[in-house]
Design a protein around this motif. Sequence first.
Motif, short mmCIF file in Angstrom:
data_model
loop_
_atom_site.label_atom_id
_atom_site.label_comp_id
_atom_site.label_asym_id
_atom_site.label_seq_id
_atom_site.Cartn_x
_atom_site.Cartn_y
_atom_site.Cartn_z
N CYS A 180 -76.45 27.54 -11.40
CA CYS A 180 -75.56 26.39 -11.52
C CYS A 180 -75.28 26.14 -13.00
CB CYS A 180 -76.21 25.16 -10.89
SG CYS A 180 -75.29 23.61 -11.18
N PRO A 181 -74.03 26.09 -13.43
CA PRO A 181 -73.73 25.88 -14.85
C PRO A 181 -74.09 24.49 -15.35
CG PRO A 181 -71.72 25.80 -13.56
CD PRO A 181 -72.81 26.21 -12.62
N ASP A 182 -74.36 23.55 -14.45
CA ASP A 182 -74.65 22.18 -14.86
C ASP A 182 -76.15 21.91 -15.00
OD1 ASP A 182 -71.96 21.44 -14.97
OD2 ASP A 182 -71.92 21.04 -12.82
N CYS A 183 -76.98 22.56 -14.14
CA CYS A 183 -78.41 22.26 -14.22
C CYS A 183 -79.29 23.50 -14.23
CB CYS A 183 -78.82 21.35 -13.06
SG CYS A 183 -78.90 22.20 -11.46
N GLY A 184 -78.73 24.68 -14.03
CA GLY A 184 -79.52 25.91 -14.08
C GLY A 184 -80.18 26.30 -12.78
N SER A 185 -80.13 25.46 -11.75
CA SER A 185 -80.70 25.83 -10.45
C SER A 185 -79.84 26.91 -9.79
CB SER A 185 -80.79 24.61 -9.54
OG SER A 185 -81.62 23.61 -10.09
N PHE A 210 -68.71 24.90 -5.57
CA PHE A 210 -67.56 25.73 -5.88
C PHE A 210 -67.04 26.35 -4.58
CE2 PHE A 210 -70.20 25.95 -9.73
CZ PHE A 210 -69.31 25.42 -10.66
N SER A 211 -65.74 26.23 -4.35
CA SER A 211 -65.14 26.92 -3.21
C SER A 211 -65.10 28.41 -3.51
CB SER A 211 -63.71 26.42 -2.96
OG SER A 211 -63.72 25.06 -2.58
N PHE A 212 -65.36 29.22 -2.48
CA PHE A 212 -65.31 30.66 -2.63
C PHE A 212 -63.88 31.11 -2.30
CE2 PHE A 212 -69.30 33.37 -2.79
CZ PHE A 212 -68.69 34.35 -3.57
N PRO A 213 -63.07 31.50 -3.28
CA PRO A 213 -61.67 31.86 -2.99
C PRO A 213 -61.57 33.24 -2.35
CG PRO A 213 -62.14 32.28 -5.30
CD PRO A 213 -63.39 31.67 -4.71
N ASP A 214 -60.36 33.55 -1.85
CA ASP A 214 -60.09 34.90 -1.37
C ASP A 214 -59.99 35.81 -2.59
OD1 ASP A 214 -59.82 33.55 0.99
OD2 ASP A 214 -57.64 33.55 0.94
N LEU A 225 -70.68 32.26 -14.56
CA LEU A 225 -70.19 32.42 -13.20
C LEU A 225 -69.35 33.70 -13.09
CD1 LEU A 225 -69.12 28.73 -12.44
CD2 LEU A 225 -71.11 29.96 -11.54
N PRO A 226 -69.06 34.16 -11.88
CA PRO A 226 -68.29 35.39 -11.74
C PRO A 226 -66.79 35.18 -11.95
CG PRO A 226 -68.80 34.50 -9.59
CD PRO A 226 -69.55 33.65 -10.58
N VAL A 227 -66.12 36.25 -12.35
CA VAL A 227 -64.66 36.30 -12.40
C VAL A 227 -64.20 37.05 -11.16
CG1 VAL A 227 -62.65 37.20 -13.64
CG2 VAL A 227 -64.58 36.23 -14.92
N CYS A 236 -62.00 32.41 -13.04
CA CYS A 236 -63.42 32.09 -12.92
C CYS A 236 -63.66 31.42 -11.58
CB CYS A 236 -63.83 31.17 -14.06
SG CYS A 236 -65.56 30.60 -14.00
N LEU A 237 -64.86 31.57 -11.03
CA LEU A 237 -65.22 30.88 -9.80
C LEU A 237 -64.96 29.39 -9.95
CD1 LEU A 237 -66.59 30.98 -6.96
CD2 LEU A 237 -68.74 30.53 -8.15
N ASP A 238 -65.23 28.85 -11.13
CA ASP A 238 -64.91 27.46 -11.45
C ASP A 238 -63.46 27.41 -11.89
OD1 ASP A 238 -64.62 24.91 -12.36
OD2 ASP A 238 -66.24 24.99 -13.82
N GLY A 239 -62.57 26.93 -11.01
CA GLY A 239 -61.15 26.91 -11.32
C GLY A 239 -60.79 26.07 -12.53
N ALA A 240 -61.70 25.20 -12.97
CA ALA A 240 -61.43 24.34 -14.14
C ALA A 240 -62.27 24.76 -15.34
CB ALA A 240 -61.71 22.88 -13.78
N CYS A 241 -62.76 25.99 -15.36
CA CYS A 241 -63.66 26.45 -16.43
C CYS A 241 -62.93 26.51 -17.76
CB CYS A 241 -64.22 27.82 -16.07
SG CYS A 241 -65.28 28.52 -17.37
N GLU A 242 -63.38 25.73 -18.74
CA GLU A 242 -62.74 25.70 -20.05
C GLU A 242 -63.06 26.97 -20.84
OE1 GLU A 242 -63.91 22.15 -22.02
OE2 GLU A 242 -62.84 20.82 -20.63
N ARG A 243 -64.24 27.55 -20.65
CA ARG A 243 -64.59 28.77 -21.38
C ARG A 243 -63.75 29.94 -20.91
NH1 ARG A 243 -70.86 29.56 -22.56
NH2 ARG A 243 -69.89 30.89 -24.11
N TRP A 244 -63.45 29.99 -19.59
CA TRP A 244 -62.58 31.06 -19.10
C TRP A 244 -61.17 30.90 -19.66
CZ3 TRP A 244 -61.89 35.66 -17.30
CH2 TRP A 244 -60.69 36.02 -16.66
#
Length: 260
Positions: A180-185, A210-214, A225-227, A236-244
């Motif tokens: 988890c990018p927020d807490c590491g779990s 995170f929703s798992f997209p097609d 997280l994965p691309v 990015c799996l996180d659709g709002a990822c600023e680093r991506w």
Amino acid sequence: MPSRLRVLAGDCTTILNGPRERTQRGRVVVVVKPDNTTLVHDADGYQPIEWLTRPDSVAVETDASGFTVTARDGDRTLQVITHEREAEMEIPVTEAGIPVGSCPDCASALVRSGGHVACIGCEERYGLPTGATVTDRSCEDCGLPLLRVERGEVFTVCLDVYCDSLADAVADRFDRVWPCPDCGSDLRVQQATGRVFLGCDAYPECETTFSFPDGVVVDDCPCGLPVLETAEGRRCLDGACERWETDADDRRDGTESPTA
């Protein structure tokens, strides 16, 4: 069993009462659909001369002299009264769709319509995961069609979720793979109302999901997280990822990507 469509025909007076009132007479066909939608067709054109869509109630009264159809919806009433009856019958009907195989239970056709597959014989229905493709292969266990679904990688699963669960297949491959990018779990593969998603193992303390997209995993994002390669492109799996987004801007500019 299939739903029943009622068809009545004859020389009729059609009366619509309500905000728009009109009385008409002619030789017409009255169709009462399984959802109570009532249509009155004459010989002219494709559009009914009167109709009520999914009214609150429909009553069909018949006797030796003919029939009367009364449909009520709020302050509107559609009534069709025969002067001379020509025909009256009930016809089995089902939804129509793209043929995708045969039902192993009754041998009738299976059709895909919207987000599900239905049998036109026994009317068994099976929900489809978003983006699923129905293949021409059959499940060796139950005989239903197999699906091709992308959730991080390509999975082939049975149409019947109780025979072969997509969520179980995704969990076997991706449960606890990413932090988890927020807490590491660990991020756990979970499902709700037919949707497969990733949720933090520390819930309810951490509510990250995170929703798992097609799409299929093709790379790692600097956030950990994965691309995924999707129909709309890489993300990015996180659709709002600023680093991506920053990394993507750097690639477009030809500058060095940030490190994780």
